[in-house]
Design an enzyme around this catalytic site. Structure first.
Site, PDB file in Angstrom:
ATOM      1  N   HIS A 118      -0.409   4.551   0.167  1.00  0.00           N
ATOM      2  CA  HIS A 118      -1.137   5.760   0.601  1.00  0.00           C
ATOM      3  C   HIS A 118      -0.314   6.520   1.644  1.00  0.00           C
ATOM      4  CE1 HIS A 118      -4.473   3.493  -1.204  1.00  0.00           C
ATOM      5  NE2 HIS A 118      -4.927   4.713  -1.498  1.00  0.00           N
ATOM      6  N   ASP A 150       0.834  -1.202   0.000  1.00  0.00           N
ATOM      7  CA  ASP A 150       0.000   0.000   0.000  1.00  0.00           C
ATOM      8  C   ASP A 150       0.872   1.257   0.000  1.00  0.00           C
ATOM      9  OD1 ASP A 150      -1.954   1.876   0.442  1.00  0.00           O
ATOM     10  OD2 ASP A 150      -2.962   0.728   2.014  1.00  0.00           O
TER      11      ASP A 150
END
Lengths: 137, 457
Positions: A16, A14
């Site tokens: 983000h 991920d």
């Protein structure tokens, strides 16, 4: 400073990056020493950082829906590495699909996390819970 | 004015005479190191040879480095292998030490025995970020204090317990000093303080232990470890040449020094792991042309499936003969055009190949829900401008450029971030250590001599 160290990062593949920065600032503002591992953090990196810095808690963030897969086994690995009963927290878009949060929370608590948070949780809520759990308030 | 630079090596004592005005090396000579009797005997023998070449000369200053008596033998101790243990071994290596082994987590009784057997000169003890883990370094201090060997300990761990660690070691009659934590914050590397402490202890303790006290009195500056001198030479050279890589293929080890930031050259790459120092040294103990020839041949033939000169049964039998010859006489130098000469060249190329590969950063590809992403661990050397060959096996080869080609990135293994289009330079007279010594006195002079003496291939 409140004398407590927390390790945080975004698990798995991920990327983000914004949310974890906000969390990091919020926890620092609340007096925690924050070891922010950033994005794409493996379980091993969380554990190694927690050992070396003698962390009081590990905070795992996941926003891309693969949290369930990425987080499995983290509690067991912590035990194996000598991080006995270290508080584990997880939050974000933890799963894909339309599952209600109670169900999701149950899954993560069974996995060994102390608390799990749904999307849209404010940093203040997490700070309050962790402060309580670590005996600060 | 003339300067004499001396390198007390484990096998040879090498001397270089430097003319300061002309910025030139006017003569070099070597003789066997005589550590068993008096190290000054070997020095006198080398001086006789030097005087034979250039006549009697009065030297205005004498400078020396030493790796005699096995060099500076160190053990690094940390907590997590990828964090403080790695930081400790990086610091020791950068100070010119031979890091025999790195230990992580809490030391066991078996590991105590292992350290006893290694019998190190110095131990670099780290563990825990400042304010982080305290238990491991305290445990390890107690374990080290119990080992019945005469080593000194440099404490470079969690500052919160540094004094307690020192007290524990002193109770075990160990000499110990405290310096800054090699990892004060998570994933930051601070090695200068540890490096300086290692250098100071080398001058204070090791010089005497290696029988260099009398020789040290003859010098105009403190004797430093040879790899540190080479390191400082490389640093001075990089100030004028930019990013460089130095490969030193020796009889026992292959040392690689890089002077560059090593940050990713490509834009879509993220860095993983411990930050790397600008000036980095790695030592490959299993890649050497004589004392470590067996392990080099094994890695080359088994791991890399390298083919030497036809690779039929006959040449392999010859290769065994070559190994036996080198084992019996480490000073053996084969005729370059003979089969043995070809083995020597091929194996030297392999040593360069593997040592630079291990020194270089690696690129990993990962597939995420957002497509392909790259991670880099270690230093990206693709933009390095010069690769400099040092060491007998390279400088006496009739074709050093071909050997150094092994330091260049292989188009079939682009994930290994070796230099892409470097120029090759050759240190014909083995002046790196000497220039490191000179640079401590006169940096500009060292730079000038480098430019006069290094040959571009």
């Amino acid at each position: 400073m409140n004398g407590k160290t927390v390790v945080m990062g975004v698990i798995g593949a991920d990327v983000h990056a914004i949310g974890i920065k906000i969390l990091s600032h919020a926890f620092e503002g609340a007096g925690f020493k924050v070891v922010n591992l950033g994005v794409m953090v493996s379980q091993e990196e969380f554990i190694e950082a927690a050992i070396e810095t003698a962390a009081d808690a590990i905070l795992v963030s996941s926003l891309y829906g693969h949290g369930e897969l990425d987080c499995r086994g983290l509690r067991e690995k912590c035990e194996e590495a000598g991080l006995r009963n270290i508080p584990l927290y997880v939050g974000g878009n933890l799963v894909v699909g339309k599952r209600n949060f109670e169900e999701v929370e149950k899954t993560f608590l069974e996995m060994g996390f102390n608390r799990a948070y749904p999307p849209g949780t404010t940093p203040e809520r997490g700070i309050e819970d962790i402060s309580k759990d670590l005996g600060l308030i | 004015m003339k300067t004499l630079a001396i390198d007390f090596g484990s096998t040879f004592t090498k001397v270089s005479a430097i003319c300061m005005e002309k910025a030139e090396i006017i003569g070099t000579a070597k003789a066997f190191t005589t550590i068993e009797t008096d190290i000054r005997d070997g020095l006198n023998n080398a001086m006789k040879e030097l005087h034979g070449q250039i006549g009697r000369v009065d030297f205005a200053q004498k400078l020396a480095a030493s790796s005699a008596g096995g060099g500076l033998k160190m053990v690094a101790v940390g907590l997590v292998p990828a964090l403080t243990a790695k930081a400790a071994s990086t610091a020791a290596c950068s100070a010119g030490a031979k890091v025999v082994k790195t230990f992580a987590y809490e030391l066991s009784t078996a590991e105590q025995q292992e350290i006893f057997d290694i019998n190190p000169d110095l131990i670099l003890l780290s563990g825990g970020t400042d304010g982080g883990n305290k238990e491991a370094i305290l445990h390890n201090a107690k374990k080290l204090a119990e080992i019945d060997r005469d080593f000194s300990v440099i404490i470079a761990g969690n500052k919160s317990v540094a004094q307690d660690v020192l007290d524990d070691l002193v109770q075990g009659f160990k000499h110990a000093v405290i310096c800054d934590n090699v990892m004060p914050e998570f994933n930051t590397l601070e090695i200068m303080s540890a490096k300086n402490a290692i250098r100071d202890l080398f001058m204070e303790k090791i010089i005497e232990a290696k029988g260099l006290t009398e020789a040290a009195k003859l010098m105009d500056a403190p004797i430093i470890p040879t790899p540190l001198a080479v390191f400082e030479g490389a640093q001075v050279l990089s100030e004028s040449l930019g990013d460089i890589l130095v490969v030193d293929v020796g009889g026992a080890t292959t040392d690689v020094y890089s002077m560059c930031s090593g940050v990713p050259v490509m834009t879509n790459v993220s860095l993983k792991g411990l930050p790397e120092p600008f000036a980095k040294r790695t030592v490959e103990g299993d890649l050497g042309m004589r004392y470590s020839l067996d392990s080099l041949v094994e890695i080359a033939t088994i791991e890399r499936k390298a083919v030497f000169c036809g690779d039929n049964g006959e040449t392999m039998a010859e290769l065994d003969k070559f190994r036996a010859l080198c084992a019996a006489d480490p000073s053996f130098v084969p005729e370059p055009s003979s089969l043995f000469g070809k083995f020597d060249k091929a194996l030297c190329g392999m040593a360069v190949n593997l040592a630079v590969e291990r020194h270089s950063g690696k690129l990993e590809t990962a597939y995420s829900p957002f497509g392909q992403i790259f991670y880099q661990t270690g230093k990206d050397l693709t933009d390095v401008k010069y690769v400099i060959g040092v060491g007998g096996a390279i400088i006496y080869s009739p074709d050093p450029a071909e050997i150094l080609t092994n330091a260049v990135r292989d188009e079939y293994s682009p994930e290994i971030l070796k230099p892409v289009k470097p120029k090759f330079l050759l240190d014909k007279k083995y002046i790196f250590a000497a220039m490191g010594l000179v640079s401590r006195v006169d940096k500009q002079l060292a730079t000038k001599i480098f430019h006069n003496e290094l040959k571009e291939l």
